[in-house]
Design an enzyme around this catalytic site. Structure first.
Site, PDB file in Angstrom:
ATOM      1  N   CYS A   1     -74.776 -19.402  -2.585  1.00 30.63           N
ATOM      2  CA  CYS A   1     -73.638 -18.475  -2.588  1.00 30.63           C
ATOM      3  C   CYS A   1     -73.714 -17.758  -4.005  1.00 30.63           C
ATOM      4  O   CYS A   1     -72.931 -16.794  -4.163  1.00 30.63           O
ATOM      5  CB  CYS A   1     -72.338 -19.795  -3.135  1.00 30.63           C
ATOM      6  SG  CYS A   1     -72.243 -20.838  -1.507  1.00 30.63           S
TER       7      CYS A   1
ATOM      8  N   CYS B   1     -64.738 -19.156 -14.555  1.00 35.21           N
ATOM      9  CA  CYS B   1     -64.709 -18.466 -15.899  1.00 35.21           C
ATOM     10  C   CYS B   1     -64.753 -17.081 -15.885  1.00 35.21           C
ATOM     11  O   CYS B   1     -64.549 -16.218 -16.987  1.00 35.21           O
ATOM     12  CB  CYS B   1     -65.551 -18.985 -16.845  1.00 35.21           C
ATOM     13  SG  CYS B   1     -67.222 -18.584 -16.499  1.00 35.21           S
TER      14      CYS B   1
ATOM     15  N   LYS C   1     -32.588 -44.618  26.821  1.00 31.98           N
ATOM     16  CA  LYS C   1     -32.402 -43.480  26.365  1.00 31.98           C
ATOM     17  C   LYS C   1     -33.652 -42.624  26.046  1.00 31.98           C
ATOM     18  O   LYS C   1     -33.506 -41.120  25.905  1.00 31.98           O
ATOM     19  CB  LYS C   1     -31.633 -43.523  24.826  1.00 31.98           C
ATOM     20  CG  LYS C   1     -30.222 -44.123  24.964  1.00 31.98           C
ATOM     21  CD  LYS C   1     -29.325 -44.121  23.656  1.00 31.98           C
ATOM     22  CE  LYS C   1     -28.026 -44.474  23.935  1.00 31.98           C
ATOM     23  NZ  LYS C   1     -27.306 -44.205  22.414  1.00 31.98           N
TER      24      LYS C   1
ATOM     25  N   ASP D   1     -39.764 -50.489  19.007  1.00 35.26           N
ATOM     26  CA  ASP D   1     -38.808 -51.423  18.243  1.00 35.26           C
ATOM     27  C   ASP D   1     -37.756 -51.985  18.994  1.00 35.26           C
ATOM     28  O   ASP D   1     -37.000 -52.691  18.426  1.00 35.26           O
ATOM     29  CB  ASP D   1     -38.289 -50.343  16.982  1.00 35.26           C
ATOM     30  CG  ASP D   1     -38.153 -51.017  15.660  1.00 35.26           C
ATOM     31  OD1 ASP D   1     -38.983 -51.525  15.506  1.00 35.26           O
ATOM     32  OD2 ASP D   1     -37.448 -50.418  14.841  1.00 35.26           O
TER      33      ASP D   1
ATOM     34  N   LYS E   1     -34.799 -49.698  10.507  1.00 34.94           N
ATOM     35  CA  LYS E   1     -34.867 -48.741  11.596  1.00 34.94           C
ATOM     36  C   LYS E   1     -36.595 -48.054  11.743  1.00 34.94           C
ATOM     37  O   LYS E   1     -37.626 -48.984  11.538  1.00 34.94           O
ATOM     38  CB  LYS E   1     -33.819 -47.670  11.472  1.00 34.94           C
ATOM     39  CG  LYS E   1     -32.403 -48.268  11.425  1.00 34.94           C
ATOM     40  CD  LYS E   1     -31.486 -47.636  10.811  1.00 34.94           C
ATOM     41  CE  LYS E   1     -29.867 -48.244  10.823  1.00 34.94           C
ATOM     42  NZ  LYS E   1     -28.769 -47.392  10.338  1.00 34.94           N
TER      43      LYS E   1
ATOM     44  N   ASP F   1     -37.601 -38.972   6.687  1.00 31.70           N
ATOM     45  CA  ASP F   1     -38.692 -38.041   6.701  1.00 31.70           C
ATOM     46  C   ASP F   1     -38.427 -37.192   5.341  1.00 31.70           C
ATOM     47  O   ASP F   1     -39.599 -36.873   4.572  1.00 31.70           O
ATOM     48  CB  ASP F   1     -38.647 -37.250   7.931  1.00 31.70           C
ATOM     49  CG  ASP F   1     -37.232 -36.672   8.226  1.00 31.70           C
ATOM     50  OD1 ASP F   1     -36.235 -37.077   7.639  1.00 31.70           O
ATOM     51  OD2 ASP F   1     -37.168 -36.123   9.117  1.00 31.70           O
TER      52      ASP F   1
END
Length: 1049
Positions: free
Chosen positions: A53, A68, A305, A335, A476, A748
């Site tokens: 590199c 630097c 659902k 759940d 939940k 979230d």
């Protein structure tokens, strides 16, 4: 500075900086030089850079140290470049004329670019309009190809390597001439090494020709707003002062809302990944696969659902993902403790044994069968295997049979037996009572499960249903996600976790690899809390009537945040870094010690930085002491017969093992100050933070994840059941400081906010092929209820201690990122001024007054300038983002529709919850399975809800106002048409924005439902009374009253 002092400093700093001997540019090991000493590229800051590199930076880069910016000096054995000093060491140019590349990777490569932590790579690359990155020498960097030569024919591979060699010969870095087969193999290996050392991703800024005018217009619009409000405040409408005051307050609120939304979009960026380099770096032939394991979480609540066939397709797409099967584990959280989902997973795991090998053999996309077989495309395109058509037909038939079996399970689940569900072995189903049942875990597939039909291993599939008991809060979805975090830590403990909703399938099988390009980056990955993907949806009407795609948010706002501290977490399609969820802070970047130039006196050095040297030295010694303590603890193993641990739990030492004896940690803290004690934590602190599970606590101390070797998975099930018990989180920091944060139905937003406050960064990944796709509610009522839940979560955060307006000021959250979070929690409150502003036009038309007094030509300039700046901002935003004008317009329309309905109800429900403790029930959004007979049937389905009342009232009110205003103008002569124009424009602005709502009310039959007609009649009656009171058809008398005049006369 004195020479001996400088030497001692260099030795000390070199020793501390190169203890790991890892190059900060490419991530490879920094090898020793010819004298056996560690290679040091820069003697000023001792920034660790390997020799290849260093040489490439001198020849192709800016010739300076990346940290630097000191000009690199030539080392012995390195090629000379223009500008090197003549007396820079012995002349070894004879050795430089015939350089050959070595197998150990110490040669430079053509297209190498060094990277910094923000992803800016200093390479000679040009951005072309087609989106690929080309180097200045013409090599394609962004083209995807397989990691090794297996993806090419012999001719294609030879051509590619020859091109690379030609570029090297042109630069004079390799010699020409005849080569043996061994040399050719070395060249191929060197080419792969050179490509693998390239960065895994790069940041692509928006072109300045697009972003600069956009920023200029934003500033101009801000200036225009200042002068506009100056005029509005200084020129009130004296005959309609209340209307004027309300309108000015509303306009000021809208301006503040625009600022909160606009300025986080100041630094939009794009990112692109290089999957080929990821494979070449971590998936080498003959070596162990080094890609990081991933745990995938799928959450579901109600299988009625959330149709099981949709959940099954999501799981199948995960099991068939393009990733090593032994590094993928899928956890499904039920759940609702539904036996229907349990049986569905059994059927899905059996079908996966045929579906997964089919997907990988023919490389099909997407790998969710329901959506793959329903695609209306040429599925034979690019397929060359003669067996594909036959296998596809057979697979489609098997999937249809699988779908029928799932439908039979759904039909059976419609009627629950009185005695409850019974499993196949005759035992009662433990989850018959969904609110009172034990924890359940079932492991399918995986290393110890069934293999596919070809005899290959499949990813692990785990069913999880956490324990629920009366009197315990389950929090939940956030509580379910935390339970999966703990279960996965005990069973697999992958360092990264992918979170998906049950209706979001993997549309791009390489999605996990896309995220690994960021998370496994040697520089950026350590500071990333998650990689967020945009949400894309299926089954939405072409016009996107209710802005379900949310393109403006995902393609504009999120890309703007990616240029600051990262996008917000949106609840699905996100790959997490496990330590970030555990509440840890990101690693601090190493900062070099400040040094002065040799030309300054030594006493300046002492005053500026010398006084801190001893302090830093002491700190480094104590840190090394802490590291030595941990290294000693890693070597110790201790068997415990505690009831909470497993008797068969193996404690063999391995390269990934980091199980600490917590008692030894507490004893080893003697001699350290309180800060160091808190960093190591005692056993009690561990238990208070993570809970009473030694196995889970041990998993949190493993830096790279994983489990000890020879661990029996079945023996861990008992501990996994323990960590999902209903009382496990009591008196711990789960949901408060670690994991998904509790306190809002939009967990979230809270979770991502807390991680960003700790200083973590996030990344927005937008691959060309969408990574994930889901379903969205296209029905008006369902869409409004979804928006209501989001808005209610924002209101809950606003009234909590985590409100961005006052939480964690002075921390590590950037100011523009904070503005974005403030916008996410205050936007529901815009509904109040929006409702008032949409009512003002009708009031003005009915009363004959207006919020703006008569203005002259000069004052009208501010109105014209404001409208032009709004239009210009929108056009330039569309220009750099690529969003269509139709998407922008639909977003504006639904902003008004949602603002005067769902957002308004969310504000009042939030206030009721905070002030009076009235909680609202969480409603799961229905995820309907596709119906080929009527693809958009739900779009025209009418479902009555109180959310429809405010928009309906506004439409009728403004329509009545228009009729009243025109009638008044006709009755009083055409001289009134001038002032009427502004009022009519105002009213039509409201009606046009509510037009999609009106179409939703009409339904397919283009007629308004009966209940809406009844409401309209009621409202029309009220407005009729107002109409009579105003009496607009009678001429307005300007002279004296006739009755009074007769009396006086």
């Amino acid at each position: 500075m004195e020479p001996n002092t400088m030497a001692s400093f260099d030795d000390e700093h070199r020793h501390s900086s190169f203890s790991a001997k890892i190059c900060k540019v490419c991530g490879d090991e920094v090898k020793d030089d010819d004298n056996g000493q560690t290679f040091v590229a820069c003697h000023v800051c001792v920034y660790p850079v390997c020799k290849p590199c260093y040489e490439y930076e001198r020849s192709n880069g800016n010739k300076c140290c990346p940290q630097c910016n000191t000009l690199y000096k030539r080392h012995k054995g390195s090629p000379k470049i223009a500008g090197d000093e003549e007396n820079n060491g012995p002349d070894d140019s004879d050795d430089e004329l015939n350089i050959k590349y070595r197998q150990d990777g110490s040669s430079i490569h053509q297209n190498f670019a060094y990277g910094s932590e923000n992803g800016d790579y200093n390479s000679k690359q040009q951005w072309r309009p087609n989106g690929r990155a080309f180097s200045s020498t013409g090599s394609v960097l962004g083209k995807d190809f397989e990691a090794e030569r297996d993806g090419y024919t012999d001719a294609e591979w030879k051509e590619r390597v020859d091109k690379w060699k030609a570029r090297q010969e042109k630069r004079g870095l390799v010699t020409k001439g005849e080569q043996t087969n061994e040399d050719k193999e070395d060249d191929e290996e060197e080419y792969l090494d050179a490509e693998a050392r390239q960065p895994l991703w790069r940041k692509v800024p928006i072109s300045s020709s697009k972003i600069s005018p956009y920023r200029i217009v934003i500033v101009l619009r801000l200036v225009i707003l200042v002068f506009f409000f100056r005029f509005r405040i200084l020129t009130p409408a004296k005959d309609a002062y209340p209307l004027w005051l309300i309108s000015v307050i509303c306009e000021i609120w809208f301006a503040l809302s625009w600022i909160l939304d606009q300025f986080p979009k100041w630094f939009p960026i794009n990112r692109e990944t290089y999957l080929d380099r990821l494979s070449m770096r971590f998936e080498r032939d003959g070596e162990k696969n080094k890609l990081a394991p991933v745990d995938v979480f799928v959450s579901t609540v109600d299988p009625l659902k959330e149709p099981p066939i949709i959940t099954a397709n999501t799981i199948l797409s995960i099991l068939a993902v393009d990733y090593p099967v032994n590094k993928v584990s899928c956890y499904v959280s039920d759940d609702g403790a539904s036996m229907l989902l349990f049986d569905t997973l059994s059927e899905t795991s059996e079908f996966a044994r045929r579906w997964v090998p089919f997907c990988k053999k023919y490389n099909v996309e997407p790998r969710a069968p329901e959506f793959y077989f329903s695609e209306k495309i040429d599925y034979l395109k690019d397929k060359v295997q003669t067996t594909f058509v036959k296998d596809r037909r057979a697979m489609k038939r098997e999937y249809e049979e699988f779908k029928v079996r799932i439908n039979a399970l759904v039909a059976k689940a419609q009627k629950k037996p009185e005695e409850g569900w019974v499993m196949q072995d005759g035992t009662p189903w433990p989850g018959n009572n969904t609110r009172d049942h034990p924890g359940m875990i079932q492991v399918y597939l995986g290393k110890e499960g069934a293999f596919d039909i070809d005899g290959n291993e499949l990813p692990r599939l785990v069913y999880v249903s956490r324990e629920k008991r009366p009197g315990y809060a389950h929090h939940k979805k956030a509580g379910a996600m935390n339970a999966m975090v703990r279960v996965s830590a005990v069973l697999t403990n992958a360092p990264f976790m992918l979170n998906l909703d049950c209706d979001h399938y993997i549309n791009n099988s390489k999605a996990i690899r896309e995220s690994m390009c960021f998370l496994m980056d040697p520089q950026l990955g350590k500071k990333l809390c998650y990689v967020q993907f945009p949400q894309r949806f299926d089954g939405i009407d072409l016009n996107d009537r209710y802005a379900n795609r949310n393109i403006v948010f995902f393609d504009i706002n999120m890309r703007g945040l990616d240029g600051i501290q990262g996008p917000v977490y949106v609840g699905t399609g996100c790959v997490f870094n496990r330590p970030a969820l555990y509440g840890y802070e990101p690693p601090v970047s190493e900062k070099r010690k400040k040094m002065t130039c040799d030309c300054w006196p030594s006493w300046i050095c002492c005053c500026c930085g010398g006084g801190n040297r001893n302090h830093k030295s002491d700190s480094s010694k104590k840190k090394s002491g802490i590291k030595s303590l941990f290294s000693k603890l890693k070597k110790k193993t201790k068997k415990k017969s505690d009831d909470k641990t497993m008797s068969s739990y193996s404690r063999k030492r391995s390269s990934t093992e980091a199980i600490f004896d917590l008692e030894d940690i507490e004893e080893g803290l003697e001699g350290y100050d309180e800060l160091e004690k808190s960093s190591l934590m005692s056993q009690k602190n561990f238990e208070k933070r993570f809970g009473m599970s030694p196995v889970f606590i041990a998993s949190t101390l493993m830096e790279n994840g994983g489990l000890p070797e020879a661990t029996n998975t079945s023996s861990l099930i008992k501990e996994a059941i323990h960590v999902i018990s209903c009382g496990y989180e009591e008196k711990t920091e789960w949901g408060k400081e670690i994991g998904w944060i509790y306190g809002s139905v939009t967990e979230d937003i809270l979770t991502g906010f807390r991680m960003h406050c700790r200083g973590w960064k996030s990344v927005y990944c937008m691959p060309k092929r969408p990574a994930f796709k889901g379903s969205a509610p296209i029905n008006l009522s369902d869409r409004l209820h979804q928006v209501l839940r989001w808005a209610l979560g924002s209101v809950e955060i606003f009234f909590s201690r985590h409100c961005p307006l006052w939480y964690a000021w002075g921390g590590k959250l950037k100011i523009l990122e904070r503005l974005a979070y403030i916008n996410t929690i205050v936007y529901p409150f815009t509904s109040i001024p929006l409702l008032a502003y949409c009512t003002i036009p009708a009031v003005c038309l009915l009363t004959g007054k207006f919020i703006i007094p008569t203005i002259n030509n000069f004052a009208s300039i501010w109105f014209l300038a404001l409208f032009l700046s709004i239009i210009a901002t929108a056009i330039l935003e569309l220009r750099w983002s690529g969003v269509s004008i139709n998407d922008l317009w639909r977003n504006e329309q639904f902003w008004v529709i949602g603002g005067v309905s769902a957002h308004l109800f969310a504000v009042f429900q939030g206030l009721l919850k905070v002030l009076f403790g009235v909680d609202t029930n969480f409603t799961v959004t229905s995820k309907g399975a596709s119906d080929e007979a009527d693809e958009f049937g739900d779009l025209y389905l009418f479902k009555w809800t109180t959310l429809l009342i405010p928009p309906t009232t506004l439409i009728i009110l403004n329509m009545v106002g228009v009729v009243a205003g025109v009638s008044d103008a006709i009755n009083n002569g055409y001289g009134s048409w001038g002032p009427l124009f502004g009022k009519l424009f105002f009213a039509f602005w409201v009606i046009v924005h509510l037009y999609p709502f009106l179409k939703g009310l009409m339904g397919r039959q283009n007629r308004t439902p009966t209940i809406v007609v009844l409401w309209s009649i009621l409202l029309a009656s009220i407005f009729s009374l107002v109409w009579v009171r105003i009496d607009p058809f009678l001429p307005k008398q300007t002279g004296p009253l006739l009755k009074q005049c007769g009396v006086d006369c």
